[in-house]
Design a protein around this motif. Structure first.
Motif, PDB file in Angstrom:
ATOM      1  N   PHE A 672      31.180  25.674  89.157  1.00 31.62           N
ATOM      2  CA  PHE A 672      31.245  26.245  90.496  1.00 31.62           C
ATOM      3  C   PHE A 672      32.696  26.387  90.943  1.00 31.62           C
ATOM      4  O   PHE A 672      33.570  25.620  90.532  1.00 31.62           O
ATOM      5  N   ALA A 673      32.927  27.332  91.843  1.00 32.55           N
ATOM      6  CA  ALA A 673      34.272  27.536  92.377  1.00 32.55           C
ATOM      7  C   ALA A 673      34.766  26.331  93.157  1.00 32.55           C
ATOM      8  O   ALA A 673      35.977  26.135  93.294  1.00 32.55           O
ATOM      9  N   ASP A 674      33.863  25.497  93.673  1.00 34.72           N
ATOM     10  CA  ASP A 674      34.286  24.317  94.427  1.00 34.72           C
ATOM     11  C   ASP A 674      34.517  23.096  93.538  1.00 34.72           C
ATOM     12  O   ASP A 674      34.763  22.000  94.038  1.00 34.72           O
ATOM     13  N   GLY A 675      34.430  23.280  92.212  1.00 34.93           N
ATOM     14  CA  GLY A 675      34.757  22.209  91.281  1.00 34.93           C
ATOM     15  C   GLY A 675      33.574  21.485  90.690  1.00 34.93           C
ATOM     16  O   GLY A 675      33.730  20.680  89.766  1.00 34.93           O
ATOM     17  N   ARG A 676      32.370  21.719  91.198  1.00 36.49           N
ATOM     18  CA  ARG A 676      31.202  21.056  90.630  1.00 36.49           C
ATOM     19  C   ARG A 676      30.891  21.597  89.235  1.00 36.49           C
ATOM     20  O   ARG A 676      31.134  22.765  88.929  1.00 36.49           O
ATOM     21  N   VAL A 677      30.324  20.726  88.403  1.00 34.62           N
ATOM     22  CA  VAL A 677      29.856  21.111  87.077  1.00 34.62           C
ATOM     23  C   VAL A 677      28.444  20.568  86.916  1.00 34.62           C
ATOM     24  O   VAL A 677      28.210  19.364  87.068  1.00 34.62           O
ATOM     25  N   GLU A 678      27.490  21.463  86.633  1.00 37.37           N
ATOM     26  CA  GLU A 678      26.097  21.066  86.504  1.00 37.37           C
ATOM     27  C   GLU A 678      25.503  21.678  85.245  1.00 37.37           C
ATOM     28  O   GLU A 678      26.022  22.663  84.705  1.00 37.37           O
ATOM     29  N   ASP A 679      24.406  21.099  84.788  1.00 39.80           N
ATOM     30  CA  ASP A 679      23.698  21.657  83.640  1.00 39.80           C
ATOM     31  C   ASP A 679      23.027  22.966  84.035  1.00 39.80           C
ATOM     32  O   ASP A 679      22.536  23.124  85.158  1.00 39.80           O
ATOM     33  N   ILE A 680      22.995  23.904  83.093  1.00 41.20           N
ATOM     34  CA  ILE A 680      22.210  25.122  83.295  1.00 41.20           C
ATOM     35  C   ILE A 680      20.739  24.778  83.128  1.00 41.20           C
ATOM     36  O   ILE A 680      20.334  24.166  82.136  1.00 41.20           O
TER      37      ILE A 680
END
Length: 684
Positions: A672-680
């Motif tokens: 995400f542009a706000d820095g979050r990283v999540e699983d697809i």
């Protein structure tokens, strides 16, 4: 080595047995246990620097093993030295003298004694070559050429081949191999339709190296679809997980994409006016203009401006795969011979804008259009204020191919089209950066920016229709270009695409190509061999319309249609389509979805870099797809082959700055542009 340790060991066992009978010592196991009846099978000895690694098969009921060894050149009793008390089936014999031959036999043991000795094995410790950094296969007709780099300290190379990737696992694969003194290895009689896996391991004398990646030959499963022709574009128009086309939906069964398509009845889904006369379809872009998670469709025309009933259309997805035409877009009456539509958030306000360039040499009054989105899917043309509405005079500046990317990495997406690089100033205007970057002023029929040599910057692939050139980038300036993929005879083709078709981390190219005078043919595959694009034979298949122009290939796009981790190639083939789906599967890749802070797919043109921690000089640079090549669109998600082991440092250049993450092969992540990283989510 004069001491007979082997005899001493036997004496010790006899003494222990006597003490056990006398009740004076504790010994392993019950009295009377029989010695093993079999010798350890498949013993192997592998020389390393100052050591020998020994392995063998386990023996039933054995409680430990003994290694008998000698160094024949040193004299002494044959196999007169012992290493005892080994409980596993592998052992590293360290502290040895390099380039000295050592012999070994393995013996299984219980409290009842020792079993038979294994057959002898020999190894010579010494320097061991490192891993082969990369390997790639090009196809001939017939034949395979396995390319790989030389390795320091290697005296020769083993090239293993197999029908599956799994058969090439381990340091010494259980698969046939051929040996070659230096790269490459040519295998002369293999069909282009064969998907063969290869692994190259460097050797130093008899010492095997530490491994290398698996490579696979480029081969396809070809399927042909009689669909209404409307560009080459992958997108997501309905709630399932598969990539759709403008005029067809992907077939899915139990959440599995089958790699096939079903034609859409255009009138039934609100697209009846898309290709209805007198409108002539130009290019189409599947993009989510209103942020509802489903792709809408913008398309321009390929008719003279002012042609009644032939204007740019926006079809808004209703969330079900059905569409409704936007009256507001239709009322703008945008016409002309359109080039490649480019979609990106050009003003950084969080929604996707559209740039639709036009041929202005025909005297019909056509103008380029920069359509800025208000967030709801309503657009205002700002091309004149931005300095983008007109093109320089001359055929070299007719916009055909194009690509949108943040070339100067200032957080604003720039435009490459019609022999010009227009740099986004971030204030609604653009500056011509063509001369500074040395963009070639040559008419194109397809172009694409991509990192050919993994040095971290974007090179330029340019196709005139008959000649394809690669222009390399150094510090933002392109060189004079090199012709790639040249073949004898007159040829033409409209379109190209770039993607990693073999999963080796280097992006390859596929270029439209039709030999004259027949007018029909198959696209050229240019396999990327460590930064050089080499011609590889294409599996042609059988054309439904083999005569003249009805069998020609044109627009091309890439997408992983069946979610197997390798990019497939869609080609417009005369009045139908072909999907050239990869015939192989590789286990190693990273899949990325780059999104805004709200999760919207609105980051087209953003630059993504992946750097393997074990190979920091390899910078895998990718661009979120905005539409590219020639009137074509690849898939939005980024699929990156990851041949190097270990973690990868990932950097995404968003409008507000860099977001970083550390990933590994097999990851599928949303950044995400706000820095979050999540699983697809595998269902999205």
């Amino acid at each position: 080595m004069g001491l007979n340790l082997r005899a001493a060991g036997r004496a010790a066992i006899g003494t222990c047995a006597l003490l056990c009978l006398a009740g004076l010592a504790a010994c392993d196991g019950a009295l009377g246990t029989s010695p093993p009846h079999a010798a350890p099978a498949n013993p192997a000895a592998e020389g390393e620097d100052g050591a020998v690694v020994l392995t063998w098969n386990a023996v039933t009921d054995a409680t430990r093993y003994v290694i008998l060894w000698d160094a024949p050149a040193s004299g002494g009793t044959p196999f007169g030295n012992e290493i005892t008390g080994i409980e596993g089936t592998t052992y590293t014999h360290a502290g040895l003298e390099n380039l000295t031959r050592y012999r070994y036999r393995i013996v299984a043991e219980t409290s009842g004694g020792r079993g038979p000795e294994s057959i002898p094995v020999t190894a010579v410790p010494g320097p061991v070559p490192g891993a082969v950094e990369w390997a790639v296969v090009t196809s001939q007709a017939p034949g395979h050429t396995v390319h790989f780099p030389a390795v320091a300290g290697a005296t020769h190379y083993r090239v293993y081949s197999a029908a599956t990737e799994a058969q090439l696992a381990g340091r010494r694969p259980f698969a046939p191999f051929e040996e070659v003194d230096a790269p490459p290895l040519v295998r002369a009689s293999i069909s282009v339709t064969s998907a063969v896996y290869y692994r190259v391991i460097a050797m130093n004398d008899t010492r095997i190296g530490t491994g290398g990646p698996v490579a696979v030959s480029p081969a396809s499963v070809i399927a042909e679809y009689a669909l209404p022709v409307a560009g080459a574009a992958f997108g997501r128009v309905n709630p399932d997980i598969c990539l759709d086309l403008i005029t067809a939906t992907a077939t899915i069964d139990n959440e599995v994409c089958l790699g096939t398509y079903t034609a859409r009845v255009l009138a039934d889904v609100g697209l009846g006016d898309l290709i209805a006369a007198p409108r002539t379809f130009g290019d189409g872009r599947l993009v989510d203009v209103n942020g509802d998670g489903f792709d809408d469709l913008f398309s321009n025309t390929y008719t003279a401006a002012g042609t009644a009933g032939s204007v740019a259309l926006l079809h808004v997805n209703q969330g079900t795969g059905n569409f409704q035409a936007s009256a507001a877009m239709t009322s703008l009456a945008i016409g002309g011979f359109g080039g490649t539509v480019l979609a990106a958030d050009f003003d950084n306000d969080g929604d996707v804008d559209l740039f639709s360039p036009y041929d202005q040499t025909r005297g019909d009054g056509a103008l380029n259009r920069l359509l800025l989105n208000d967030g709801s899917g309503a657009f205002v043309d700002a091309a004149a204020a931005a300095g983008l509405d007109t093109n320089p005079a001359g055929a070299a500046f007719v916009p055909r191919g194009g690509h949108a990317v943040d070339f100067d990495e200032n957080g604003y997406v720039d435009l490459l089209f019609g022999s010009r690089l227009m740099l986004n100033n971030g204030d609604g205007t653009f500056t011509d950066g063509t001369a500074a970057a040395r963009i070639p002023a040559i008419a194109d029929n397809g172009l694409r920016l991509f990192d050919a040599d993994l040095d971290g910057d974007l090179d330029l692939l340019h196709h005139t229709g008959s000649v394809t050139r690669l222009y390399r980038n150094t510090a933002g300036v392109f060189d004079d270009g090199t012709v790639v993929g040249a073949v004898a005879g007159d040829q033409f083709g409209f379109g190209l695409t770039v993607c990693d078709i073999n999963g080796d981390g280097f992006e390859d190219a596929v270029v439209a190509d039709n030999p004259l005078p027949s007018g029909g043919g198959a696209p050229k595959i240019l396999v990327n061999v460590a930064g050089d694009l080499l011609l590889s034979a294409t599996q042609e298949g059988t054309a439904a319309n083999p005569d003249s122009l009805l069998a020609r290939n044109d627009s091309l796009a890439c997408g992983d249609q069946n979610n197997d981790g390798l990019a497939d190639v869609l080609a417009q083939w005369g009045n139908t389509y072909r999907l050239m789906r990869g015939a192989s599967v590789l286990s190693r890749n990273i899949r990325l979805r780059i999104v805004g802070g709200d999760g919207d797919r609105n980051q087209q043109g953003r630059i993504v870099r992946l750097v393997p921690q074990d190979q920091p000089d390899r910078i895998l640079t990718r661009v979120v797809e905005s539409g590219s090549g020639l009137r074509a669109q690849g898939m939005y998600d980024i699929l990156v082959g990851t041949p190097w082991p270990g973690d990868y440092d990932v950097t995404v250049r968003f409008a507000g700055g860099d977001v970083t993450a550390t990933l590994e092969a097999g990851d599928a992540k949303i950044i995400f542009a706000d820095g979050r990283v999540e699983d697809i989510d595998p269902e999205t």
